[in-house]
Design a protein around this motif. Structure first.
Motif, short mmCIF file in Angstrom:
data_model
loop_
_atom_site.label_atom_id
_atom_site.label_comp_id
_atom_site.label_asym_id
_atom_site.label_seq_id
_atom_site.Cartn_x
_atom_site.Cartn_y
_atom_site.Cartn_z
N MET A 1 6.55 4.87 -9.06
CA MET A 1 7.31 3.65 -9.30
C MET A 1 8.31 3.34 -8.19
O MET A 1 8.52 2.18 -7.84
CB MET A 1 8.05 3.78 -10.64
N ASN A 2 8.91 4.35 -7.60
CA ASN A 2 9.99 4.11 -6.65
C ASN A 2 9.55 4.16 -5.19
O ASN A 2 10.40 4.14 -4.30
CB ASN A 2 11.12 5.12 -6.89
N ARG A 3 8.24 4.21 -4.95
CA ARG A 3 7.77 4.19 -3.56
C ARG A 3 7.61 2.74 -3.08
O ARG A 3 7.19 1.86 -3.84
CB ARG A 3 6.46 4.95 -3.45
N GLU A 4 7.92 2.53 -1.84
CA GLU A 4 7.95 1.17 -1.31
C GLU A 4 6.59 0.48 -1.37
O GLU A 4 6.50 -0.74 -1.56
CB GLU A 4 8.45 1.20 0.15
N ASP A 5 5.48 1.25 -1.23
CA ASP A 5 4.17 0.61 -1.23
C ASP A 5 3.65 0.32 -2.64
O ASP A 5 2.53 -0.15 -2.80
CB ASP A 5 3.15 1.44 -0.44
N ARG A 6 4.47 0.55 -3.65
CA ARG A 6 4.05 0.23 -5.02
C ARG A 6 3.79 -1.26 -5.19
O ARG A 6 2.86 -1.68 -5.89
CB ARG A 6 5.13 0.71 -6.00
N PHE A 7 4.57 -2.12 -4.53
CA PHE A 7 4.42 -3.56 -4.71
C PHE A 7 3.09 -4.05 -4.15
O PHE A 7 2.38 -4.83 -4.80
CB PHE A 7 5.60 -4.29 -4.06
N ALA A 8 2.73 -3.60 -2.96
CA ALA A 8 1.44 -3.99 -2.39
C ALA A 8 0.29 -3.41 -3.22
O ALA A 8 -0.77 -4.03 -3.36
CB ALA A 8 1.33 -3.51 -0.94
N THR A 9 0.49 -2.23 -3.80
CA THR A 9 -0.53 -1.62 -4.66
C THR A 9 -0.77 -2.47 -5.89
O THR A 9 -1.91 -2.68 -6.32
CB THR A 9 -0.11 -0.20 -5.08
#
Length: 415
Positions: A246-254
Motif C-alpha cells: 500500500m505504501n510503495r510509490e508504484d502502487r498508483f501505477a499498478t
C-alpha cells in the motif's frame, strides 16, 4: 471531509477525529493492530475468534452490559471486521451519544473480562462459519492467497479447523492483551463529531502499552501452482503476480494497470476472453495491496470442455498486457475511474475504514492527495509496471475444479 484532528495520547493510542458535513450519526471505530499477518501458525484465527467475543452482547456483563443497553436503547448498532492486518470494532450512534459510545468502546478492550465459558460457547459458531466459507464463491481467492504468500499473509482470517479447535481460553486472553495494548490501538471518530468526542477519546489514555507485535517485513508472491480437484462442468482459474504494498510509490501505477486490464466491460481480459472469443462469462482482474504485500490478479470462470483453450487465451491476454501500448486517453480513462471510486468512498461512511487502516501505519489518508497521485501516473509508468510484474516465471495460480492430468496439460501450455 479532510479537516482532521489527529494525535497520540501519552500511552501511544492514536486518535483521529474526522467530521463529515451533514452526517446524520457518529461512527466510533476502534482499530487494533492484529490479524493473520501477526498470528503464529498455531494460533491462526485467534484475532477473528476475539472479534466474535468482543461484539456479541450475550457475553456482556456488569458495567459493559449497562453501557451497551443504554446505547442500544438509543438505536446504536455494533459491528466488527477482521482483516489480514487489523481488527475493526464499529459503534454507530446518534451524535449526542458519541461520548457514551467511546466509553463503551474503551470498556470493550478489557481482556480480563473474557470468560472461559464464553470462549467455549463461541467455538462451534466459528467452526460452522469455517464450514460455510468452504463452500462460498470467495473460497478460490482464499486458496490462492494461502498458496501465494509466505507467513501471515498466507493464513486465512478465519483460521483453520484444527487451530480453532485447539486454541485455549488462556491463549485467547493473552492475544487479546497484545492486540489491545495502547501502541496497537487507533480510535477514529467520524461523521457528526462534537466537542464531547475528545473527552471520550482521552479515556483511552489508561490502556497499558503491552508487548509489540512481530513484523515480518515485506512479503512477495511465491510462484506456485495449486489444483483443487472437482467434477463440476465449470472451473475457475485465479492467476496472481507480485505487486507493491500500500505504501510503495508504484502502487498508483499498478492500480491503473489493474483497472485497464481487468476492471469492467472495456478491460483487456474481458474483451479478449468474453467479447472476442466467447470463452468465459466471468473474466476480471484487479490488484490487492496490504502494508507489506501486494499482488495483481486475473480471475476467470471457464467451461471444463474449453479449459485448455481458455487457459491459452488467458495467458495470451496476460502476455499482451505485459507488452501494453497505452495512449494518454487510455490512461486518463483509468485514472479518472479510480479517482471517481475514491471520491465516492470519501463521501460515505466507508472512508472510516481507510482512515483507520492508514492510521494504524501512522499515515493520514487524504482522498484529494490520493487523487493527485493517480493523476500523475503516465502511460510510461503503467508500461513499466506491466514489464516489472507480469512475468510468467513469477506467476502463481489456483485452479479450482481441475484435476492433476488437466493441470499437467495446462503446464504444457506455459512452455
Amino acid at each position: 471531509m479532510e479537516r482532521y484532528t489527529a494525535g497520540y495520547l501519552g500511552n501511544g493510542v492514536g486518535y483521529l477525529l474526522a467530521p463529515r458535513v451533514h452526517a446524520p450519526v457518529t461512527h466510533v471505530d476502534v482499530f487494533l493492530r492484529a490479524g493473520p499477518r501477526y498470528e503464529p501458525e498455531a494460533l491462526n484465527g485467534v484475532t477473528h475468534y476475539l472479534e466474535h467475543l468482543l461484539v456479541n452482547p450475550a457475553y456482556y456483563r456488569g458495567a459493559l452490559r449497562k453501557l451497551w443497553s443504554a446505547l442500544e436503547n438509543r438505536g446504536a448498532t455494533l459491528g466488527a471486521w477482521t482483516g489480514k492486518e487489523f481488527l475493526m470494532l464499529r459503534i454507530v450512534a446518534p451524535a449526542e451519544a458519541a461520548e457514551k459510545a467511546l466509553d463503551f468502546a474503551r470498556a470493550l478492550l478489557e481482556p480480563a473480562r473474557l470468560r472461559k465459558a464464553d470462549v467455549e460457547a463461541e467455538r462451534p459458531v466459528i467452526l460452522d462459519e469455517l464450514m460455510r466459507r468452504r463452500y462460498s464463491p470467495q473460497q478460490a481467492f482464499l486458496i490462492v492467497e494461502e498458496a501465494l504468500f509466505r507467513g501471515g499473509y498466507g493464513r486465512p482470517v478465519l483460521g483453520k479447523e484444527a487451530t480453532v479447535r485447539e486454541m485455549t481460553h488462556k491463549e485467547i486472553k493473552a492475544w487479546a492483551a497484545r492486540a489491545t495494548a495502547a501502541d496497537s490501538v487507533r480510535v477514529v471518530v467520524s461523521g457528526d463529531v462534537g466537542e464531547a468526542a475528545m473527552a471520550g477519546v482521552e479515556r483511552f489514555g489508561d490502556l497499558e502499552k503491552g508487548e509489540p507485535l512481530y513484523d515480518e517485513g515485506y512479503v512477495e508472491v511465491a510462484p506456485r501452482f495449486v489444483a483443487i480437484p472437482g467434477d463440476s462442468p465449470r472451473v475457475r482459474l485465479l492467476l496472481a503476480f507480485p505487486g507493491p504494498g500500500m505504501n510503495r510509490e508504484d502502487r498508483f501505477a499498478t492500480e491503473v494497470l489493474a483497472f485497464l486490464s481487468g476492471a469492467g466491460l472495456r478491460s483487456r481480459i474481458f474483451q479478449d476472453l468474453r467479447q472476442r472469443r466467447g470463452l468465459a462469462y466471468e473474466a476480471f482482474g484487479g490488484s490487492l495491496h496490504y502494508e507489506n504485500a501486494g499482488l495483481l490478479f486475473f480471475n476467470v470462470e471457464l467451461a471444463r470442455k474449453r479449459l485448455l483453450e481458455g487457459f491459452q487465451a488467458l495467458m495470451d491476454s496476460v502476455r499482451s498486457i505485459a507488452g501494453l501500448r497505452l495512449s494518454a486517453e487510455d490512461t486518463t480513462r483509468a485514472v479518472e475511474g479510480l479517482v471517481m471510486n475514491l471520491l465516492q468512498q470519501a463521501e460515505s461512511a466507508q472512508v472510516s475504514r481507510r482512515l483507520g487502516t492508514n492510521w494504524l501505519q501512522d499515515h493520514l489518508f487524504f482522498p484529494s492527495r490520493e487523487a493527485l497521485r493517480y493523476r500523475r501516473v503516465t502511460p510510461d509508468d503503467v508500461r513499466g509496471i506491466a514489464e516489472k510484474y507480469l512475468k510468467p516465471e513469477t506467476m502463481a495460480m489456483a485452479a479450482v475444479g481441475v484435476g492433476a492430468e488437466e493441470l499437467a496439460k495446462m503446464m504444457e501450455v506455459m512452455q
